[in-house]
Design an enzyme around this catalytic site. Structure first.
Site, PDB file in Angstrom:
ATOM      1  N   ARG A 133       0.829  -5.093  -5.717  1.00 41.77           N
ATOM      2  CA  ARG A 133       0.929  -6.344  -4.952  1.00 41.77           C
ATOM      3  C   ARG A 133       1.151  -7.427  -5.998  1.00 41.77           C
ATOM      4  O   ARG A 133       0.431  -7.506  -6.976  1.00 41.77           O
ATOM      5  CB  ARG A 133      -0.349  -6.575  -4.151  1.00 41.77           C
ATOM      6  CG  ARG A 133      -0.629  -5.419  -3.187  1.00 41.77           C
ATOM      7  CD  ARG A 133      -1.660  -5.763  -2.156  1.00 41.77           C
ATOM      8  NE  ARG A 133      -2.184  -4.552  -1.524  1.00 41.77           N
ATOM      9  CZ  ARG A 133      -1.696  -4.023  -0.402  1.00 41.77           C
ATOM     10  NH1 ARG A 133      -0.676  -4.567   0.221  1.00 41.77           N
ATOM     11  NH2 ARG A 133      -2.237  -2.936   0.113  1.00 41.77           N
TER      12      ARG A 133
ATOM     13  N   ASP B 174       2.531   0.343  12.322  1.00 36.78           N
ATOM     14  CA  ASP B 174       2.424  -0.964  12.987  1.00 36.78           C
ATOM     15  C   ASP B 174       3.671  -1.823  12.779  1.00 36.78           C
ATOM     16  O   ASP B 174       3.587  -3.037  12.730  1.00 36.78           O
ATOM     17  CB  ASP B 174       1.177  -1.710  12.471  1.00 36.78           C
ATOM     18  CG  ASP B 174       1.186  -1.911  10.964  1.00 36.78           C
ATOM     19  OD1 ASP B 174       2.046  -1.313  10.281  1.00 36.78           O
ATOM     20  OD2 ASP B 174       0.340  -2.669  10.466  1.00 36.78           O
TER      21      ASP B 174
ATOM     22  N   ASP C 130       5.245  -4.729   6.061  1.00 33.00           N
ATOM     23  CA  ASP C 130       5.852  -6.002   6.475  1.00 33.00           C
ATOM     24  C   ASP C 130       5.791  -7.080   5.394  1.00 33.00           C
ATOM     25  O   ASP C 130       6.678  -7.932   5.312  1.00 33.00           O
ATOM     26  CB  ASP C 130       5.265  -6.496   7.803  1.00 33.00           C
ATOM     27  CG  ASP C 130       3.758  -6.576   7.806  1.00 33.00           C
ATOM     28  OD1 ASP C 130       3.148  -6.229   6.771  1.00 33.00           O
ATOM     29  OD2 ASP C 130       3.193  -6.985   8.825  1.00 33.00           O
TER      30      ASP C 130
ATOM     31  N   ARG D 137      -5.484  -0.866  10.645  1.00 36.29           N
ATOM     32  CA  ARG D 137      -5.472  -2.345  10.633  1.00 36.29           C
ATOM     33  C   ARG D 137      -5.706  -2.919  12.024  1.00 36.29           C
ATOM     34  O   ARG D 137      -6.688  -2.588  12.654  1.00 36.29           O
ATOM     35  CB  ARG D 137      -4.183  -2.855  10.007  1.00 36.29           C
ATOM     36  CG  ARG D 137      -4.410  -3.094   8.518  1.00 36.29           C
ATOM     37  CD  ARG D 137      -3.433  -4.026   7.962  1.00 36.29           C
ATOM     38  NE  ARG D 137      -2.099  -3.514   8.047  1.00 36.29           N
ATOM     39  CZ  ARG D 137      -1.196  -3.694   7.110  1.00 36.29           C
ATOM     40  NH1 ARG D 137      -1.515  -4.356   6.027  1.00 36.29           N
ATOM     41  NH2 ARG D 137       0.014  -3.240   7.258  1.00 36.29           N
TER      42      ARG D 137
ATOM     43  N   ASP E 282      -0.057   3.110   9.110  1.00 39.24           N
ATOM     44  CA  ASP E 282      -0.563   2.449  10.334  1.00 39.24           C
ATOM     45  C   ASP E 282       0.408   2.484  11.511  1.00 39.24           C
ATOM     46  O   ASP E 282       0.009   2.222  12.642  1.00 39.24           O
ATOM     47  CB  ASP E 282      -0.927   0.993  10.030  1.00 39.24           C
ATOM     48  CG  ASP E 282      -1.957   0.886   8.925  1.00 39.24           C
ATOM     49  OD1 ASP E 282      -2.800   1.797   8.839  1.00 39.24           O
ATOM     50  OD2 ASP E 282      -1.915  -0.077   8.147  1.00 39.24           O
TER      51      ASP E 282
ATOM     52  N   VAL F 134      16.853   8.310  -1.471  1.00 37.70           N
ATOM     53  CA  VAL F 134      17.682   7.171  -1.914  1.00 37.70           C
ATOM     54  C   VAL F 134      18.441   7.554  -3.189  1.00 37.70           C
ATOM     55  O   VAL F 134      19.660   7.352  -3.294  1.00 37.70           O
ATOM     56  CB  VAL F 134      16.796   5.913  -2.158  1.00 37.70           C
ATOM     57  CG1 VAL F 134      17.585   4.827  -2.879  1.00 37.70           C
ATOM     58  CG2 VAL F 134      16.251   5.384  -0.834  1.00 37.70           C
TER      59      VAL F 134
ATOM     60  N   HIS G 185      -9.978   5.904   2.476  1.00 34.88           N
ATOM     61  CA  HIS G 185      -8.688   6.063   1.805  1.00 34.88           C
ATOM     62  C   HIS G 185      -8.142   7.483   1.774  1.00 34.88           C
ATOM     63  O   HIS G 185      -6.975   7.671   1.444  1.00 34.88           O
ATOM     64  CB  HIS G 185      -8.756   5.502   0.387  1.00 34.88           C
ATOM     65  CG  HIS G 185      -8.647   3.998   0.384  1.00 34.88           C
ATOM     66  ND1 HIS G 185      -9.741   3.197   0.598  1.00 34.88           N
ATOM     67  CD2 HIS G 185      -7.587   3.184   0.246  1.00 34.88           C
ATOM     68  CE1 HIS G 185      -9.339   1.938   0.579  1.00 34.88           C
ATOM     69  NE2 HIS G 185      -8.039   1.899   0.377  1.00 34.88           N
TER      70      HIS G 185
ATOM     71  N   THR H 273       4.128   3.033   5.712  1.00 38.18           N
ATOM     72  CA  THR H 273       2.724   2.688   5.954  1.00 38.18           C
ATOM     73  C   THR H 273       2.148   3.698   6.943  1.00 38.18           C
ATOM     74  O   THR H 273       2.859   4.146   7.849  1.00 38.18           O
ATOM     75  CB  THR H 273       2.576   1.250   6.514  1.00 38.18           C
ATOM     76  OG1 THR H 273       1.254   1.115   7.079  1.00 38.18           O
ATOM     77  CG2 THR H 273       3.574   0.924   7.604  1.00 38.18           C
TER      78      THR H 273
ATOM     79  N   GLY I 251       0.833  -1.202   0.000  1.00 37.42           N
ATOM     80  CA  GLY I 251       0.000   0.000   0.000  1.00 37.42           C
ATOM     81  C   GLY I 251       0.864   1.247   0.000  1.00 37.42           C
ATOM     82  O   GLY I 251       1.943   1.255   0.580  1.00 37.42           O
TER      83      GLY I 251
ATOM     84  N   ARG J 168     -16.755  17.819  13.916  1.00 36.86           N
ATOM     85  CA  ARG J 168     -17.192  18.380  15.199  1.00 36.86           C
ATOM     86  C   ARG J 168     -18.083  19.617  14.990  1.00 36.86           C
ATOM     87  O   ARG J 168     -19.035  19.831  15.726  1.00 36.86           O
ATOM     88  CB  ARG J 168     -15.989  18.737  16.075  1.00 36.86           C
ATOM     89  CG  ARG J 168     -16.391  19.112  17.490  1.00 36.86           C
ATOM     90  CD  ARG J 168     -15.194  19.443  18.342  1.00 36.86           C
ATOM     91  NE  ARG J 168     -14.399  18.284  18.711  1.00 36.86           N
ATOM     92  CZ  ARG J 168     -14.759  17.382  19.628  1.00 36.86           C
ATOM     93  NH1 ARG J 168     -15.917  17.496  20.236  1.00 36.86           N
ATOM     94  NH2 ARG J 168     -13.988  16.375  19.926  1.00 36.86           N
TER      95      ARG J 168
HETATM   96  P1  ATP Z   1       0.808  -2.751   3.460  1.00 36.38           P
HETATM   97  O1  ATP Z   1       1.300  -2.231   4.777  1.00 36.38           O
HETATM   98  O2  ATP Z   1       0.153  -1.730   2.654  1.00 36.38           O
HETATM   99  O3  ATP Z   1      -0.004  -4.011   3.543  1.00 36.38           O
HETATM  100  P2  ATP Z   1       2.834  -4.543   2.613  1.00 36.38           P
HETATM  101  O4  ATP Z   1       4.220  -4.355   2.132  1.00 36.38           O
HETATM  102  O5  ATP Z   1       2.656  -5.295   3.900  1.00 36.38           O
HETATM  103  O6  ATP Z   1       2.152  -3.124   2.664  1.00 36.38           O
HETATM  104  P3  ATP Z   1       1.724  -6.754   1.082  1.00 36.38           P
HETATM  105  O7  ATP Z   1       0.675  -6.759   0.026  1.00 36.38           O
HETATM  106  O8  ATP Z   1       1.528  -7.604   2.270  1.00 36.38           O
HETATM  107  O9  ATP Z   1       1.938  -5.217   1.464  1.00 36.38           O
HETATM  108  O10 ATP Z   1       3.118  -7.175   0.399  1.00 36.38           O
HETATM  109  C1  ATP Z   1       3.584  -6.500  -0.767  1.00 36.38           C
HETATM  110  C2  ATP Z   1       4.182  -7.508  -1.710  1.00 36.38           C
HETATM  111  O11 ATP Z   1       5.299  -8.158  -1.070  1.00 36.38           O
HETATM  112  C3  ATP Z   1       3.253  -8.648  -2.119  1.00 36.38           C
HETATM  113  O12 ATP Z   1       2.374  -8.294  -3.143  1.00 36.38           O
HETATM  114  C4  ATP Z   1       4.281  -9.687  -2.576  1.00 36.38           C
HETATM  115  O13 ATP Z   1       4.707  -9.413  -3.878  1.00 36.38           O
HETATM  116  C5  ATP Z   1       5.434  -9.470  -1.587  1.00 36.38           C
HETATM  117  N1  ATP Z   1       5.303 -10.461  -0.503  1.00 36.38           N
HETATM  118  C6  ATP Z   1       4.537 -10.400   0.600  1.00 36.38           C
HETATM  119  N2  ATP Z   1       4.648 -11.525   1.331  1.00 36.38           N
HETATM  120  C7  ATP Z   1       5.494 -12.342   0.642  1.00 36.38           C
HETATM  121  C8  ATP Z   1       6.004 -13.659   0.851  1.00 36.38           C
HETATM  122  N3  ATP Z   1       5.653 -14.377   1.915  1.00 36.38           N
HETATM  123  N4  ATP Z   1       6.846 -14.153  -0.073  1.00 36.38           N
HETATM  124  C9  ATP Z   1       7.221 -13.438  -1.144  1.00 36.38           C
HETATM  125  N5  ATP Z   1       6.753 -12.197  -1.401  1.00 36.38           N
HETATM  126  C10 ATP Z   1       5.911 -11.659  -0.529  1.00 36.38           C
END
Ligand code: ATP
Length: 328
Positions: A76, A134, A107, A176, A132, A27, A258, A130, A15, A159
């Protein structure tokens, strides 16, 4: 500093959050500062698999420090969860001479990076993006502060209408499974009650508190509800429950949704993003890998990705106490 890395890639994944562009800019500019080539990967891991790469220099990131979202786009990618997908991604990185990557995301994105590092020994570094807040290993994630400002501004407006009509508003905010946004924005906006997953107020106590607040002379109330709160099944059921038990209250619900993820990043998020980008690139150049960059007690800190993923980001108990006192 050991300057043996000549080309670093950067991507935004999962996200989006305000401050991702500022981190990308940092970077890219840090790479330019150390005469390291920088490659932008579009659409997260999916773009890595498809070879959607573009060389970036210090001027490619002009005028983006103030922009919400991410100019690299985010995605994703289901394919990156497969060994075949990651193999394609590795081939593309090798073909372009890329020796390390920085991933700005949550994460899930860090899990992907960690697995990739395990499989190929490829140097990776994470920047937490993110709203959140979190993620373990940093006091603040990119976008959290901006989201708080957005939520507080929205509640201030709600308000106005709540007090004009003697209404009770349930305002649902993102976060979340954690209540960081609800607790901080609730205190900042002077909410009468704050419902977060970390604390089970219970429906009975919520009613009691609302009745007390009415008796004390308040004619309108704002209750901030974290999306992950479990007190009611959802915020609309909460409204029904309160309407049944307090028929004299005109209850409304506002789900902010959103809008909380968008907008120009706050100064705090821009500064944080700039610091994180510098730390990420310098750490790679120092030969470090598989870490997430964070800020702890206002100092830059590295946390192993595995710890950042598995660790728990706990709620500030001192702020909980402040909130209890403020809602008296
Ligand atoms: P958000 O905080 O918005 O959820 P995020 O980084 O946690 O962000 P995810 O959709 O969970 O978002 O992960 C982003 C991408 O990371 C996934 O679409 C996938 O390509 C990759 N990813 C997540 N988990 C795995 C995994 N276990 N193995 C390989 N790739 C992964």
């Amino acid at each position: 500093m050991t300057l043996n890395v000549k080309k670093i890639a950067v991507l935004t994944s999962g996200g989006d959050s305000p401050g991702m562009n500022a981190a990308l800019r940092s970077v890219v500019r840090t790479c330019a500062y150390y005469h390291v080539q920088c490659v932008g990967i579009y659409r997260g891991y999916q773009g890595m698999i498809e070879g959607d790469f573009k060389e970036l220099n210090a001027r490619s990131v002009n005028n983006i420090v103030n922009k919400g979202g991410t100019i690299l786009k985010s995605a994703r990618s289901q394919e990156f969860r497969t060994t075949e997908g990651r193999e394609k991604a590795h081939e593309n990185l090798k073909e372009h001479g890329i020796e390390a990557f920085v991933v700005i995301g949550g994460d899930g994105s860090f899990t992907g990076a960690m697995i990739f590092n395990e499989e190929y020994g490829f140097p990776v570094m994470g920047i937490p993006g993110t709203i959140d807040n979190d993620i373990y290993g940093t006091n603040f994630t990119l976008g959290f502060d901006t989201a708080l400002n957005t939520v507080v501004e929205a509640i201030d407006k709600i308000r106005d209408t709540a007090s004009s009509h003697n209404r009770l508003f349930f305002v649902e905010v993102m976060g979340r499974d954690v209540g960081h946004i609800a607790l901080n924005a609730g205190v900042g906006a002077g909410a009468e009650e704050i419902l977060i997953p970390e604390e089970d107020l219970g429906l009975g106590r919520l009613l009691e508190s609302l009745k007390r607040s009415k008796l004390s002379g308040k004619s309108s109330s704002i209750v901030v509800v974290a999306e992950g709160d479990k007190i009611g099944k959802n915020v609309f059921e909460l409204k029904e429950y309160v309407e049944e038990n307090m028929p004299d209250y005109d209850v409304r619900v506002s789900v902010l949704g959103h809008m909380q993820r968008g907008g120009s990043p706050s100064c705090f998020d821009r500064v944080l993003a700039s610091r994180m980008g510098v730390k990420a690139v310098e750490s790679i150049l120092e030969g470090k890998t598989n870490y997430m960059v964070g800020v702890v007690n206002n100092k830059m800190a590295l946390t192993p990705l595995e710890k950042a993923i598995k660790g728990h980001s706990s709620i500030d108990t001192e702020l909980l106490r402040v909130s209890d006192i403020m809602t008296t």
